[in-house]
Design a protein around this motif. Sequence first.
Motif, short mmCIF file in Angstrom:
data_model
loop_
_atom_site.label_atom_id
_atom_site.label_comp_id
_atom_site.label_asym_id
_atom_site.label_seq_id
_atom_site.Cartn_x
_atom_site.Cartn_y
_atom_site.Cartn_z
N ALA A 136 92.90 131.89 -69.02
CA ALA A 136 94.12 131.17 -68.65
C ALA A 136 93.81 130.11 -67.61
O ALA A 136 93.01 130.33 -66.70
CB ALA A 136 95.15 132.15 -68.10
N HIS A 137 94.45 128.97 -67.78
CA HIS A 137 94.47 127.83 -66.84
C HIS A 137 93.36 126.80 -67.08
O HIS A 137 93.63 125.73 -67.56
CB HIS A 137 94.51 128.29 -65.37
CG HIS A 137 95.70 129.16 -65.09
ND1 HIS A 137 96.98 128.72 -65.24
CD2 HIS A 137 95.79 130.47 -64.72
CE1 HIS A 137 97.82 129.69 -64.97
NE2 HIS A 137 97.13 130.77 -64.65
N CYS A 138 92.13 127.07 -66.63
CA CYS A 138 91.04 126.11 -66.82
C CYS A 138 91.44 124.71 -66.35
O CYS A 138 91.17 123.71 -67.03
CB CYS A 138 90.61 126.07 -68.29
SG CYS A 138 90.04 127.66 -68.89
N THR A 162 100.61 133.09 -75.05
CA THR A 162 99.23 133.58 -74.89
C THR A 162 98.91 134.03 -73.45
O THR A 162 97.77 134.44 -73.20
CB THR A 162 98.20 132.51 -75.32
OG1 THR A 162 98.37 131.34 -74.52
CG2 THR A 162 98.35 132.15 -76.79
N HIS A 163 99.91 133.98 -72.57
CA HIS A 163 99.61 134.46 -71.21
C HIS A 163 100.91 134.71 -70.45
O HIS A 163 101.62 133.76 -70.10
CB HIS A 163 98.75 133.42 -70.47
CG HIS A 163 98.30 133.88 -69.12
ND1 HIS A 163 97.20 134.67 -68.92
CD2 HIS A 163 98.82 133.67 -67.88
CE1 HIS A 163 97.05 134.91 -67.63
NE2 HIS A 163 98.03 134.32 -66.98
N VAL A 164 101.19 135.99 -70.17
CA VAL A 164 102.43 136.33 -69.48
C VAL A 164 102.23 137.64 -68.72
O VAL A 164 101.50 138.52 -69.18
CB VAL A 164 103.61 136.41 -70.50
CG1 VAL A 164 103.35 137.44 -71.59
CG2 VAL A 164 104.95 136.67 -69.82
N HIS A 165 102.87 137.73 -67.54
CA HIS A 165 102.73 138.92 -66.70
C HIS A 165 104.02 139.73 -66.72
O HIS A 165 105.03 139.32 -66.12
CB HIS A 165 102.44 138.51 -65.25
CG HIS A 165 101.13 137.81 -65.06
ND1 HIS A 165 100.01 138.44 -64.56
CD2 HIS A 165 100.75 136.53 -65.29
CE1 HIS A 165 99.00 137.58 -64.48
NE2 HIS A 165 99.43 136.40 -64.94
N PHE A 166 103.97 140.91 -67.35
CA PHE A 166 105.14 141.80 -67.40
C PHE A 166 105.69 142.13 -66.00
O PHE A 166 106.90 142.00 -65.76
CB PHE A 166 104.76 143.05 -68.22
CG PHE A 166 105.42 144.33 -67.82
CD1 PHE A 166 106.81 144.47 -67.89
CD2 PHE A 166 104.67 145.43 -67.42
CE1 PHE A 166 107.41 145.67 -67.53
CE2 PHE A 166 105.27 146.61 -67.06
CZ PHE A 166 106.64 146.74 -67.11
N THR A 208 103.33 131.01 -70.98
CA THR A 208 104.38 130.82 -69.97
C THR A 208 103.82 131.12 -68.58
O THR A 208 104.25 130.54 -67.60
CB THR A 208 105.58 131.76 -70.21
OG1 THR A 208 105.13 133.12 -70.14
CG2 THR A 208 106.24 131.48 -71.55
N ASP A 209 102.90 132.10 -68.50
CA ASP A 209 102.43 132.63 -67.22
C ASP A 209 103.58 133.05 -66.31
O ASP A 209 103.52 132.90 -65.10
CB ASP A 209 101.51 131.63 -66.50
CG ASP A 209 100.73 132.28 -65.37
OD1 ASP A 209 100.52 133.50 -65.42
OD2 ASP A 209 100.33 131.56 -64.43
N VAL A 210 104.66 133.56 -66.92
CA VAL A 210 105.69 134.20 -66.08
C VAL A 210 105.00 135.23 -65.20
O VAL A 210 104.13 135.96 -65.64
CB VAL A 210 106.73 134.91 -67.00
CG1 VAL A 210 107.47 136.03 -66.26
CG2 VAL A 210 107.70 133.90 -67.59
N THR A 246 91.70 136.86 -68.88
CA THR A 246 91.62 136.75 -67.42
C THR A 246 92.01 135.33 -67.02
O THR A 246 92.43 134.53 -67.86
CB THR A 246 90.21 137.12 -66.91
OG1 THR A 246 90.22 137.18 -65.48
CG2 THR A 246 89.15 136.12 -67.36
N HIS A 247 91.95 135.06 -65.70
CA HIS A 247 92.25 133.73 -65.18
C HIS A 247 90.95 133.01 -64.84
O HIS A 247 89.99 133.63 -64.41
CB HIS A 247 93.08 133.84 -63.89
CG HIS A 247 94.41 134.50 -64.08
ND1 HIS A 247 94.60 135.85 -63.96
CD2 HIS A 247 95.64 133.97 -64.36
CE1 HIS A 247 95.88 136.14 -64.17
NE2 HIS A 247 96.53 135.02 -64.41
N LEU A 248 90.97 131.68 -64.98
CA LEU A 248 89.76 130.90 -64.70
C LEU A 248 90.12 129.53 -64.12
O LEU A 248 90.92 128.79 -64.70
CB LEU A 248 88.97 130.72 -66.02
CG LEU A 248 87.72 129.83 -65.97
CD1 LEU A 248 86.67 130.40 -65.02
CD2 LEU A 248 87.14 129.65 -67.37
ZN ZN Z 1 98.55 134.50 -65.06
#
Ligand code: ZN
Length: 428
Positions: free
Chosen positions: A266-268, A74-78, A317-319, A227-229
């Motif tokens: 993402a994160h919280c 649910t969260h990854v950076h290409f 993963t938030d790669v 987005t990130h939070l």
């Molecule tokens: Zn991220």
Amino acid sequence: MSAASAPSQAPGSQTILRGRLLCPDATRPALQEVPDGLVHIQAGRITAVEPAPPGCALPETLPGAIWLPGFVDTHVHFPQTRIIGSATGPLLDWLASSVFPEEARFKERAYAEAVAEEFCTALLRQGTTCASIFSSSDPGATDVLFAALARRGLQADVGLTLMDQGAPPEVLLAATPALEAAEALIARWHGRRLRFAVTPRFALSCTPALLRGAGDLAARHGLPIQTHLAENHAEIAEVGRQFPGCHDYLGVYADHGLCTPHSLFAHCVHLEDGAWDRLAAAGAAVSHCPDSNFFLGSGCMPLDAPRRRGIRVGLGTDVGAGRSFSLRRIAASAYDAALITGAEVTGEELLWLATAGGARALGLADEVGRIAPGLAADLIALPAPPARDGQVLCDALVHQRDAGPVWATWVAGAPRWTLADGASHGDR
Ligand code: ZN
Ligand code: GUN
């Protein structure tokens, strides 16, 4: 391996997979095991799931495997594929020294094309068949990514990463051209299997005009938002300084139309109770990225906070702050983070979060994340741990880091990756 993992064909070009199945429930964080099951597949979708009848003549598709739905990241950076493991944290230092210079490279189309292939292969190799993805701020690179995902048939939400302040000029794109580029990408790509996600990077990288434009764009087209939070203390303090008129970090997004039932935060890691309550009231979802949080020293998201409030949660993963594309590794990190925050979580719930839970968080529960009629036939084969079932089986699948790599990844009913395609380093 490739021959063994080829689907069994039946008359009428229907594919039937036979094997041991782990089927996530639609709503409860639970999995049901079918020791010997048949999955009927037609035109890329599952049409029926049943126990194999006595005397069934169909051979097991991949002996020794256990089948699950493909993982949902649910969260990854290409554009962070090639900087995994850049140990320059915490967050704001890492962004400045490792991330922004790398993301600037994606203005070059050939570079974006090469990394897009690596990225899609990395997803498939780890059994991920659905992902919510941040591209770079470059529209051309984002177009390249959509095209690569389409060629592999993957399910994905993809965002042009919106940023018009707070970073070097090479990675910034002003609000007007960014929103125009987003409209063009929506017209070209937004549909059922691939969706365009409105993706303000985070509050610090967007002017109020861009945030407002992003909120309007999402509302106009009914798009997912990501987005990130509240990831890191220094980040949160800076958001307070830059947006003094907003109630808190979540309030920045809410004030610009970005906290909706289609939003995924993402994160919280450091949300106050009141913000958790407002996030729940908005019907927004959370991407839990524990490996990234450990790597950047951000802290641990308290899993009980969203659980208590019925907030949808998926794993990310938030790669490349996350060090692996493997949702099994992320699930194991989520266990560690849960213990640290005093929460209890089982291997079964973690596998559910990595599949059906992630799909629910993305609003895709009727498309992916389960082995059930009507859903996409996105399936993975893992080596079954010997002589285990129930909770012990789920725990072993999550926590045994030395267990073998994914044996096969099927997308829309066809093998898209098998072990024969290359079991290189780091497959688990
Ligand atoms: Zn991220
Ligand atoms: N906050 C803003 N951008 C990023 C990013 O690329 N990764 C993480 N982990 N947090 C962010």
